[in-house]
Scaffold this active site. Structure first.
Site, mmCIF file in Angstrom:
data_model
loop_
_atom_site.group_PDB
_atom_site.id
_atom_site.type_symbol
_atom_site.label_atom_id
_atom_site.label_comp_id
_atom_site.label_asym_id
_atom_site.label_seq_id
_atom_site.Cartn_x
_atom_site.Cartn_y
_atom_site.Cartn_z
ATOM 1 N N ASP A 1 -20.931 -6.460 22.221
ATOM 2 C CA ASP A 1 -21.292 -6.080 20.848
ATOM 3 C C ASP A 1 -20.469 -6.833 19.812
ATOM 4 O O ASP A 1 -21.011 -7.412 18.866
ATOM 5 C CB ASP A 1 -21.074 -4.572 20.622
ATOM 6 C CG ASP A 1 -22.043 -3.719 21.436
ATOM 7 O OD1 ASP A 1 -23.081 -4.254 21.875
ATOM 8 O OD2 ASP A 1 -21.745 -2.525 21.622
ATOM 9 N N ARG B 1 -8.197 5.007 16.212
ATOM 10 C CA ARG B 1 -9.011 4.368 15.162
ATOM 11 C C ARG B 1 -8.248 4.118 13.869
ATOM 12 O O ARG B 1 -8.328 3.028 13.311
ATOM 13 C CB ARG B 1 -10.295 5.170 14.906
ATOM 14 C CG ARG B 1 -11.216 5.325 16.117
ATOM 15 C CD ARG B 1 -11.278 4.135 16.984
ATOM 16 N NE ARG B 1 -12.317 4.163 18.004
ATOM 17 C CZ ARG B 1 -12.380 3.303 19.015
ATOM 18 N NH1 ARG B 1 -11.469 2.365 19.135
ATOM 19 N NH2 ARG B 1 -13.357 3.367 19.887
ATOM 20 N N ASP C 1 -16.843 7.204 15.800
ATOM 21 C CA ASP C 1 -15.901 6.118 15.540
ATOM 22 C C ASP C 1 -16.194 5.394 14.222
ATOM 23 O O ASP C 1 -15.280 5.001 13.508
ATOM 24 C CB ASP C 1 -15.889 5.136 16.711
ATOM 25 C CG ASP C 1 -15.170 5.714 17.928
ATOM 26 O OD1 ASP C 1 -14.185 6.444 17.727
ATOM 27 O OD2 ASP C 1 -15.591 5.450 19.063
ATOM 28 N N SER D 1 -20.482 4.262 29.241
ATOM 29 C CA SER D 1 -19.747 3.646 28.140
ATOM 30 C C SER D 1 -18.364 4.275 28.120
ATOM 31 O O SER D 1 -18.228 5.501 28.129
ATOM 32 C CB SER D 1 -20.502 3.905 26.834
ATOM 33 O OG SER D 1 -19.621 3.791 25.745
#
Ligand code: ARG
Length: 420
Positions: free
Chosen positions: A21, A101, A130, A181
């Site tokens: 990605d 994050r 996220d 994932s």
């Protein structure tokens, strides 16, 4: 493209993992947004080859790339406050992914300032938490920066992404894509997708990577001794260690004993219920030990009030509000509760469970002379009767005048009733 335009092109700083990605995002940002891409890769304890990542960023068309080993920073500035607050989202999830994050966002913002970039970008989709954390952390630190999330805009599925990558000379790993994932850092590993999307089905053994199945864990328990000073874990089995190393060691030994598997039916910020599986061996052991020490040291009212702060603290981390006034205010409360949280906790790890085996502290409120039922009792039971008389006064009065009072008629309501 002429010289003048090339010089005028603005920059975007992209949070770069090296995966499909974020690699596809590099040419996409250049072609769709006419931006030069600078990548930033932050090591928070995930398996990452920082040199390989820089090479791949360059191959994918980045004009510059930064990498940072932020493991210590992550442990001390992000994980530690969360541990002191016993932060467990919805009572179970140690907010491992969520905690990384704001740290990554801080690195993005720093790079954006060095590079005079106008934007930051990340690879999150439009369905998860996220994106909320990256967007909010970035704008709280740097309101002047724009945030771009390519995967929120492009309409490509995985096959189309692979085709896009091939067309742009981006190497794609030949391995068949896993149905799951995952996301990893020091504080935990998260697994979603595939069969896990059916909450009626037990997670298959293959989703786990950090923890042994409790069925196959050693037959003999392991004991680990944790030492705390003012709320911070400082030593493991008598060896003083930087927090980052203490976490790593504890992940190994607790994982070996099958400790830290969490199956969470989770409420996302964006309103979606999802099924998430986590492996958080060190977090599970440390939070339990820390709670166990607090139970020995803090008075009941402080413990009770702190529980409500802890839930709120976990939610605000989950919700992307790390850089917020509420977080700062709750930190002040937590810090004041941690002054006396010093002592030792022995944890027993056995076939998936982590139990407190023993605890001690110089600040223990537990007094043998008060608790004991044997000789040496210092408690004065004759004082209990008077205490109970006063303590129960409101409840007794309430009961005495109410409709259930033995032999008593309910007092007639004095309110005027409309009559016909
Ligand atoms: N549901 C967890 C959270 O919101 C894990 C998210 C994992 N993220 C990922 N990009 N795979 O914190």
């Amino acid at each position: 493209m002429n010289e003048a335009l090339a010089v005028a092109r603005q920059k975007v700083v992209l949070a770069y993992s090296g995966g499909l990605d974020t690699s596809v995002a590099i040419p996409w940002l250049r072609e769709t947004k006419n931006l030069d891409v600078v990548t930033v890769t932050v090591d928070v304890g995930q398996p990452v080859d920082l040199d390989g990542v820089r090479a791949k960023a360059a191959e994918s068309g980045a004009v510059a790339s930064y990498v940072a080993d932020a493991r210590r920073e992550f442990a001390e500035e992000f994980v530690l406050p969360a541990l002191r607050a016993n932060a467990l989202y919805e009572g179970v999830y140690p907010v491992s992914t969520a905690l990384a994050r704001p740290l990554i966002a801080r690195h993005l913002v720093a790079a954006a300032r060095r590079e005079h970039a106008a934007y930051v970008a990340h690879g999150c989709t439009g369905k998860g938490n996220d994106q909320v954390r990256f967007d909010l952390s970035t704008t709280s630190l740097a309101p002047e920066l724009g945030v771009i999330a390519p995967a929120r805009e492009w309409k490509m599925n995985r096959d189309e992404e692979v085709a896009y990558a091939a067309a742009h000379g981006i190497p794609v790993a030949a391995t068949r894509a896993s149905p799951y994932s995952t996301d990893e850092n020091l504080w935990g590993r998260s697994i979603e997708c595939g069969i896990l999307e059916d909450p009626a089905v037990e997670p298959p053994e293959e989703v786990y990577a950090w923890t042994r199945s409790p069925l196959e864990a050693p037959e003999t328990p392991a004991y680990v001794r944790l030492e705390f000073e003012a709320g911070n874990p400082v030593a493991l089995d008598g060896v003083r260690l930087p927090f980052v190393d203490l976490i790593a060691r504890l992940n190994r030994v607790a994982g070996e004993h099958g400790v830290g598997r969490i199956d969470h039916l989770e409420s996302r910020v964006v309103g979606i219920k999802s099924r998430e599986v986590y492996e958080c061996p060190a977090a599970t052991v440390l939070v339990k030990a820390h709670q166990g020490l607090e139970a020995l040291i803090l008075p009941r009212d402080v413990l009770e009030f702190k529980r409500s702060v802890e839930l709120r603290y976990a939610s605000l981390i989950y919700d992307g509000l790390w850089f917020s006034p509420l977080k700062a205010a709750l930190d002040a409360f937590v810090t004041s509760t941690q002054e006396r949280i010093s002592g030792e906790v022995s944890m027993k790890l056995y076939k998936g469970s982590a139990q407190i085996a023993g605890r001690r502290s110089p600040y223990s409120l537990y007094q043998a002379g008060l608790a004991t039922y044997s000789s040496g009792d210092r408690f004065r039971p004759e004082m209990a009767e008077g205490f109970i008389y006063v303590w129960g006064l409101p409840a007794r009065t309430w009961a005495a005048i109410g409709p259930d009072a033995a032999g008593a008629e309910a007092p007639k309501p004095r309110v005027a009733r409309p009559h016909h």
